[in-house]
Every structure is written in structure tokens, then in C-alpha cells.
Design a protein around this motif. Sequence first.
Motif, PDB file in Angstrom:
ATOM      1  N   TYR A  59      34.397  60.131  28.712  1.00  0.00           N
ATOM      2  CA  TYR A  59      35.718  60.545  28.247  1.00  0.00           C
ATOM      3  C   TYR A  59      35.683  60.814  26.749  1.00  0.00           C
ATOM      4  O   TYR A  59      35.139  60.009  25.977  1.00  0.00           O
ATOM      5  CB  TYR A  59      36.753  59.464  28.546  1.00  0.00           C
ATOM      6  N   LEU A  60      36.288  61.927  26.362  1.00  0.00           N
ATOM      7  CA  LEU A  60      36.353  62.318  24.957  1.00  0.00           C
ATOM      8  C   LEU A  60      37.752  62.026  24.418  1.00  0.00           C
ATOM      9  O   LEU A  60      38.736  62.592  24.894  1.00  0.00           O
ATOM     10  CB  LEU A  60      36.037  63.805  24.811  1.00  0.00           C
ATOM     11  N   PHE A 103      33.587  57.812  25.188  1.00  0.00           N
ATOM     12  CA  PHE A 103      33.465  56.534  25.882  1.00  0.00           C
ATOM     13  C   PHE A 103      32.802  56.782  27.227  1.00  0.00           C
ATOM     14  O   PHE A 103      33.254  57.627  28.011  1.00  0.00           O
ATOM     15  CB  PHE A 103      34.828  55.882  26.085  1.00  0.00           C
ATOM     16  N   PHE A 104      31.721  56.056  27.508  1.00  0.00           N
ATOM     17  CA  PHE A 104      31.008  56.164  28.780  1.00  0.00           C
ATOM     18  C   PHE A 104      31.410  54.980  29.654  1.00  0.00           C
ATOM     19  O   PHE A 104      31.084  53.828  29.355  1.00  0.00           O
ATOM     20  CB  PHE A 104      29.497  56.155  28.544  1.00  0.00           C
ATOM     21  N   ASP A 105      32.120  55.270  30.731  1.00  0.00           N
ATOM     22  CA  ASP A 105      32.612  54.204  31.599  1.00  0.00           C
ATOM     23  C   ASP A 105      31.513  53.729  32.538  1.00  0.00           C
ATOM     24  O   ASP A 105      30.487  54.394  32.737  1.00  0.00           O
ATOM     25  CB  ASP A 105      33.832  54.689  32.388  1.00  0.00           C
ATOM     26  N   VAL A 135      43.000  62.191  25.415  1.00  0.00           N
ATOM     27  CA  VAL A 135      41.704  61.985  26.045  1.00  0.00           C
ATOM     28  C   VAL A 135      41.497  63.073  27.078  1.00  0.00           C
ATOM     29  O   VAL A 135      42.447  63.535  27.723  1.00  0.00           O
ATOM     30  CB  VAL A 135      41.600  60.584  26.698  1.00  0.00           C
ATOM     31  N   VAL A 136      40.239  63.496  27.233  1.00  0.00           N
ATOM     32  CA  VAL A 136      39.887  64.471  28.256  1.00  0.00           C
ATOM     33  C   VAL A 136      38.517  64.090  28.810  1.00  0.00           C
ATOM     34  O   VAL A 136      37.647  63.606  28.071  1.00  0.00           O
ATOM     35  CB  VAL A 136      39.881  65.908  27.683  1.00  0.00           C
ATOM     36  N   GLU A 137      38.331  64.269  30.107  1.00  0.00           N
ATOM     37  CA  GLU A 137      37.043  63.942  30.717  1.00  0.00           C
ATOM     38  C   GLU A 137      36.022  65.032  30.408  1.00  0.00           C
ATOM     39  O   GLU A 137      36.338  66.223  30.428  1.00  0.00           O
ATOM     40  CB  GLU A 137      37.199  63.779  32.230  1.00  0.00           C
TER      41      GLU A 137
END
Length: 229
Positions: A87-88, A79-81, A103-105
Motif C-alpha cells: 500500500y502506498l 507499507f507491505f502487509d 492510500v492506494v494499493e
Amino acid sequence: WSTDLEQWHYAGAALLKENSYGDKWFWAPEVYNVGGKYYMFYSADLHMNVAVSDSPTGPFVQAEKKPLMEEPNIDTSVFFDTDGKAYLYYAHFTPNDGEYIHVVELNDDLLSIKPETDTYCIKAEEEWELIWPKVVEGPSVLKKDDIYYLIYSANGYESHDYAIGVATATSPLGPWTKSADNPILRRYEGIVGVGHGAPFTDLQGKSHYVFHAHKSAEEVHPRTSFIVD
């Protein structure tokens, strides 16, 4: 590839074993176009990986044949904020309590993670999630009006009750609140084993969700794919 989401044409092998990590269980690829480069996040040998190409059709190459984490985890989705951070989300194996979603950045190169940001999201707790076995997986995240929506699947994919739920949060790291309307997609229009999909926007800007389902009520494999608005 397709121009209408109905007629599909085979474009060739995107990722070959010699260009990747792992020997078996190549699962759940998702591809993202970032700055003209295409990043394929995928699972192999129960580990998370990323390969890069100049084209959406490949060839994708994993320069360093090493997974993103040493621990076994699967089902990657990025996910691209709006603040530029990536974030993965993934399905994390626990020793004695099934699969959780974490989730991990990602670092700016999208090829490595920030381990200190690894965060628990959700686990199987609701009655509909605990039919068989104790699993939540296949995560993907959307954002609308500053609310984050985590779409996920629960139960094992071989179960007729594999189904899709959603949780919300005000941060990409949670905490997450599951919807009282879950499951939002289950045994859809006569098909069973509905789950593990991904949202996408078509060429006309319309939103869709593509997901797996069983071959039939009697057979699981080969699984089919469906698209719903």
C-alpha cells in the motif's frame, strides 16, 4: 551509510535527473528491498514516482519517466502487509482544503497503482493540526497485533509547530482514529519544526524513528535529521 547510526559516510548520488522524472523539488525518498531489487519512491515536481536499482546506493533508474498519478501528490511511503499486498500512503493536494492523507494499493510490480483502491485516510481537524497551514503529510504505517498505526505530520514544515501524530485502524484502508495523546512528538528537547519522519529497524533489530527538524529556532534551512528510539 553507517554501522552505528552516529557516524555517517557519503555514498554518492543515488538518483540523477537524467534517470528520473521531473526537474525540481526532489523530496522525501524512501527505499525498499524487495526480492533483491531496491525501489526508491520519491516526489519530484509535486508528483509521485518510483525508480529501481540493484543496489541501495544506486544508480536508481525510472524506466518510464512518468509519475504514478497525473494529479499532484507528494510524500510517498509504502507499507507491505502480511498478506503480501503493498500500500502506498501519500499526501494528496485538495483544491480548497489543504492536504489530506490518502492510500492506494500498488500492483505486484510496485511500479504502478490500482486507481480504484484510492482511499481517503485523514485530514487536519484537531486544534494542534490547524496552527498553520492546513496540512497533514509525511505518512508512514506500522502494524502490530493486527492494529495498523499511521504516523503523520501536521502543520507546514516551516512552522515551529510542525509536529507528529498517530492514528490507528484495523485495516490498511482505515477508517482511522486519531490518538487522544497527539501530538506524540513536538518541539522535541529544544528543537523545533519536528516532523516528516520514517520508522526503521536497525541491524540489531531495534526500532527507531528518523525525522526532520529546523536548523535552529531562528532558521529553518538547511533542515537537520534526528533519530529517536
